[in-house]
Write an enzyme that holds these catalytic residues in place. Structure first.
Site, PDB file in Angstrom:
ATOM      1  N   ARG A   9       0.832  -1.206   0.000  1.00  0.00           N
ATOM      2  CA  ARG A   9       0.000   0.000   0.000  1.00  0.00           C
ATOM      3  C   ARG A   9       0.867   1.255   0.000  1.00  0.00           C
ATOM      4  O   ARG A   9       0.521   2.268  -0.624  1.00  0.00           O
ATOM      5  CB  ARG A   9      -0.951  -0.016   1.192  1.00  0.00           C
ATOM      6  CG  ARG A   9      -1.929  -1.200   1.161  1.00  0.00           C
ATOM      7  CD  ARG A   9      -2.881  -1.206   2.345  1.00  0.00           C
ATOM      8  NE  ARG A   9      -3.722  -2.387   2.329  1.00  0.00           N
ATOM      9  CZ  ARG A   9      -4.845  -2.520   1.615  1.00  0.00           C
ATOM     10  NH1 ARG A   9      -5.250  -1.502   0.860  1.00  0.00           N
ATOM     11  NH2 ARG A   9      -5.535  -3.635   1.653  1.00  0.00           N
ATOM     12  N   ARG A  29      -2.285 -15.145  -3.402  1.00  0.00           N
ATOM     13  CA  ARG A  29      -2.568 -16.585  -3.302  1.00  0.00           C
ATOM     14  C   ARG A  29      -4.052 -16.886  -3.354  1.00  0.00           C
ATOM     15  O   ARG A  29      -4.453 -18.038  -3.480  1.00  0.00           O
ATOM     16  CB  ARG A  29      -1.957 -17.135  -2.007  1.00  0.00           C
ATOM     17  CG  ARG A  29      -0.438 -17.116  -1.983  1.00  0.00           C
ATOM     18  CD  ARG A  29       0.088 -17.571  -0.645  1.00  0.00           C
ATOM     19  NE  ARG A  29      -0.280 -16.652   0.415  1.00  0.00           N
ATOM     20  CZ  ARG A  29      -0.036 -16.836   1.707  1.00  0.00           C
ATOM     21  NH1 ARG A  29       0.566 -17.955   2.086  1.00  0.00           N
ATOM     22  NH2 ARG A  29      -0.400 -15.943   2.597  1.00  0.00           N
ATOM     23  N   TYR A  50       0.750 -16.295  -7.991  1.00  0.00           N
ATOM     24  CA  TYR A  50       1.974 -15.621  -8.410  1.00  0.00           C
ATOM     25  C   TYR A  50       2.387 -16.087  -9.808  1.00  0.00           C
ATOM     26  O   TYR A  50       2.859 -15.289 -10.629  1.00  0.00           O
ATOM     27  CB  TYR A  50       3.104 -15.889  -7.420  1.00  0.00           C
ATOM     28  CG  TYR A  50       2.772 -15.540  -5.979  1.00  0.00           C
ATOM     29  CD1 TYR A  50       2.006 -14.422  -5.669  1.00  0.00           C
ATOM     30  CD2 TYR A  50       3.240 -16.324  -4.934  1.00  0.00           C
ATOM     31  CE1 TYR A  50       1.703 -14.095  -4.367  1.00  0.00           C
ATOM     32  CE2 TYR A  50       2.952 -16.009  -3.616  1.00  0.00           C
ATOM     33  CZ  TYR A  50       2.183 -14.901  -3.328  1.00  0.00           C
ATOM     34  OH  TYR A  50       1.886 -14.584  -2.030  1.00  0.00           O
ATOM     35  N   LEU A  66       7.319 -10.294  -0.599  1.00  0.00           N
ATOM     36  CA  LEU A  66       6.922 -11.518   0.098  1.00  0.00           C
ATOM     37  C   LEU A  66       7.745 -11.695   1.373  1.00  0.00           C
ATOM     38  O   LEU A  66       8.755 -11.008   1.566  1.00  0.00           O
ATOM     39  CB  LEU A  66       7.133 -12.717  -0.826  1.00  0.00           C
ATOM     40  CG  LEU A  66       6.209 -12.811  -2.046  1.00  0.00           C
ATOM     41  CD1 LEU A  66       6.770 -13.800  -3.065  1.00  0.00           C
ATOM     42  CD2 LEU A  66       4.807 -13.205  -1.625  1.00  0.00           C
ATOM     43  N   HIS A  71      11.855 -14.929  -0.750  1.00  0.00           N
ATOM     44  CA  HIS A  71      12.465 -13.987  -1.682  1.00  0.00           C
ATOM     45  C   HIS A  71      13.233 -14.684  -2.796  1.00  0.00           C
ATOM     46  O   HIS A  71      13.062 -14.367  -3.978  1.00  0.00           O
ATOM     47  CB  HIS A  71      13.406 -13.037  -0.934  1.00  0.00           C
ATOM     48  CG  HIS A  71      12.692 -11.953  -0.211  1.00  0.00           C
ATOM     49  ND1 HIS A  71      13.347 -10.945   0.480  1.00  0.00           N
ATOM     50  CD2 HIS A  71      11.361 -11.691  -0.056  1.00  0.00           C
ATOM     51  CE1 HIS A  71      12.457 -10.133   1.016  1.00  0.00           C
ATOM     52  NE2 HIS A  71      11.251 -10.565   0.711  1.00  0.00           N
ATOM     53  N   LYS A  89      13.877  -5.598   0.906  1.00  0.00           N
ATOM     54  CA  LYS A  89      14.929  -5.984   1.851  1.00  0.00           C
ATOM     55  C   LYS A  89      14.344  -6.898   2.928  1.00  0.00           C
ATOM     56  O   LYS A  89      13.127  -6.875   3.166  1.00  0.00           O
ATOM     57  CB  LYS A  89      15.557  -4.745   2.475  1.00  0.00           C
ATOM     58  CG  LYS A  89      14.547  -3.891   3.296  1.00  0.00           C
ATOM     59  CD  LYS A  89      14.263  -4.470   4.655  1.00  0.00           C
ATOM     60  CE  LYS A  89      13.036  -3.924   5.303  1.00  0.00           C
ATOM     61  NZ  LYS A  89      12.635  -4.693   6.498  1.00  0.00           N
ATOM     62  N   ARG A 156       7.211 -10.523  11.210  1.00  0.00           N
ATOM     63  CA  ARG A 156       8.593 -10.178  11.553  1.00  0.00           C
ATOM     64  C   ARG A 156       9.102 -10.937  12.769  1.00  0.00           C
ATOM     65  O   ARG A 156      10.292 -10.912  13.061  1.00  0.00           O
ATOM     66  CB  ARG A 156       8.692  -8.661  11.782  1.00  0.00           C
ATOM     67  CG  ARG A 156       8.575  -7.853  10.516  1.00  0.00           C
ATOM     68  CD  ARG A 156       8.325  -6.383  10.778  1.00  0.00           C
ATOM     69  NE  ARG A 156       6.965  -6.152  11.231  1.00  0.00           N
ATOM     70  CZ  ARG A 156       6.455  -4.943  11.448  1.00  0.00           C
ATOM     71  NH1 ARG A 156       7.211  -3.880  11.270  1.00  0.00           N
ATOM     72  NH2 ARG A 156       5.201  -4.806  11.828  1.00  0.00           N
ATOM     73  N   ASP A 168      15.102  -8.294   9.659  1.00  0.00           N
ATOM     74  CA  ASP A 168      14.104  -7.307   9.265  1.00  0.00           C
ATOM     75  C   ASP A 168      14.586  -5.877   9.479  1.00  0.00           C
ATOM     76  O   ASP A 168      14.317  -4.993   8.655  1.00  0.00           O
ATOM     77  CB  ASP A 168      12.808  -7.528  10.049  1.00  0.00           C
ATOM     78  CG  ASP A 168      11.703  -6.603   9.580  1.00  0.00           C
ATOM     79  OD1 ASP A 168      11.248  -6.777   8.440  1.00  0.00           O
ATOM     80  OD2 ASP A 168      11.317  -5.702  10.345  1.00  0.00           O
TER      81      ASP A 168
END
Length: 349
Positions: A9, A29, A50, A66, A71, A89, A156, A168
């Protein structure tokens, strides 16, 4: 966009204000969820998988926000499908996975970029220039911090998805230290493990000291259960640079302290980057500039500002810090990837 993650967003708002890139599709998904998400953020097309998105010939490039554990898989799949990739990242769990992604990029003749957005911002370039020009004398110390407060169960704080404070959050601090002071020679870290369910083995908090070339030292701390802290100090033998909002870059200035005088230096004095300078969560300048830089590289077939060598070195240093914390003693990261190994073939448009 390959995901319906919350960060999407923010990215959608950033792209809406950019004349150089369009967000045209979202893949998720679940088809219905992807459709609603696409409507919310203004994407014209949605896909229920995807793979379906990657099969669409009308898409030039893919943004991958993702979970970290996914990744490498989806970056490689996107590259093999002929898409350029900007991957959020931290780019990969380790240097080997990062190298696999760039191998796939080179084989496909496509760009692959790690999404550390603050690095492209003029604020960061200003700090780099001040250090290089000797504005604070000889660089001696870098101190960084990034902490947030997120609940148990958050992605996270979920080890299976690549969670943990060092991955993270630590990626920001490590990248800034490397950007300003080079590749560390030795790292020493300590951690507090996350007791939350699903966070087995992940670090809730981590602090590290890095020894760098030319007798430079650096320290950083990260945490997933502290109040928000965004800090970067760059200390030299003759002065100090304080960056009040180093990662989101919303203040519009940095502070230079020298000879007992503190000056606020404007980040974009000529207005070339069209910054809003709004210190609020809706400011998306850093992401907009990141996507514009990636779009320019794709459109013109040029190398990105940070490429293969940087991403592999970044992953290797973060991994060394995590190993040091787990082992309880200093660790020497692998030698920096040389310029020769970072060369890639020309990008096909």
């Amino acid at each position: 966009m390959l995901s319906t993650a919350g960060i999407g967003r923010v990215v959608a708002a950033a792209l809406a204000s950019s004349p150089h890139a369009d967000l045209v599709a979202v893949g998720g998904r679940d088809a219905e969820r992807a459709r609603r998400y696409a409507e919310d953020i203004g994407a014209a097309v949605s896909f229920g998988s995807y793979d379906d998105l990657l099969a669409c010939d009308d898409i030039d490039a893919v943004y991958v926000p993702l979970p970290v554990s996914m990744h490498t898989e989806w970056t490689i799949k996107a590259l093999q499908a002929g898409k350029h990739v900007l991957c959020e990242k931290p780019f990969a769990l380790d240097a080997a996975d990062a190298a696999r992604c760039f191998d796939a990029a080179e084989a496909a003749g496509r760009l692959c970029v790690e999404g550390l957005m603050y690095r492209h911002h003029p604020q960061t370039q200003l700090v780099r220039g001040l250090v290089a020009d000797g504005a604070i004398g000889r660089l001696a110390h870098v101190r960084a911090a990034l902490t947030v407060d997120v609940p148990p169960g958050d992605i996270r704080r979920t080890t299976a998805l690549g969670g943990g404070a060092s991955l993270d959050l630590g990626c920001y601090c490590v990248s800034a230290i490397r950007l300003l002071a080079g590749h560390p020679l030795r790292v020493h870290a300590a951690r507090v493990l996350d007791p939350a369910e699903g966070a087995q083995g992940a670090d809730l908090r981590l602090a590290a000291t890095l020894e760098l070339p030319d007798d430079v030292l650096a320290q950083f701390d990260v945490a997933l259960d502290f109040p928000r802290r965004d800090e970067l100090e760059v200390i030299g033998t003759e002065g100090k640079i304080t960056v009040p909002d180093p990662w989101l870059c919303r203040r519009g200035y940095v502070e230079l302290e020298r000879a007992g005088e503190t000056r606020r230096l404007p980040v974009d004095p000529d207005g070339a980057f069209g910054l809003t300078f709004a210190d609020d969560p809706d400011n998306t300048d850093a992401y907009r500039i990141e996507f514009e830089a990636a779009s320019h590289a794709v459109a013109h077939g040029t190398a990105p500002l940070f490429g293969r060598a940087d991403a592999i070195d970044q992953a290797a240093v973060v991994d060394a810090i995590r190993r040091s914390a787990a082992l309880g003693h200093p660790v020497e990261p692998p030698a920096s990837v040389t310029a020769e190994t970072s060369v890639r073939p020309s990008v096909r448009p």
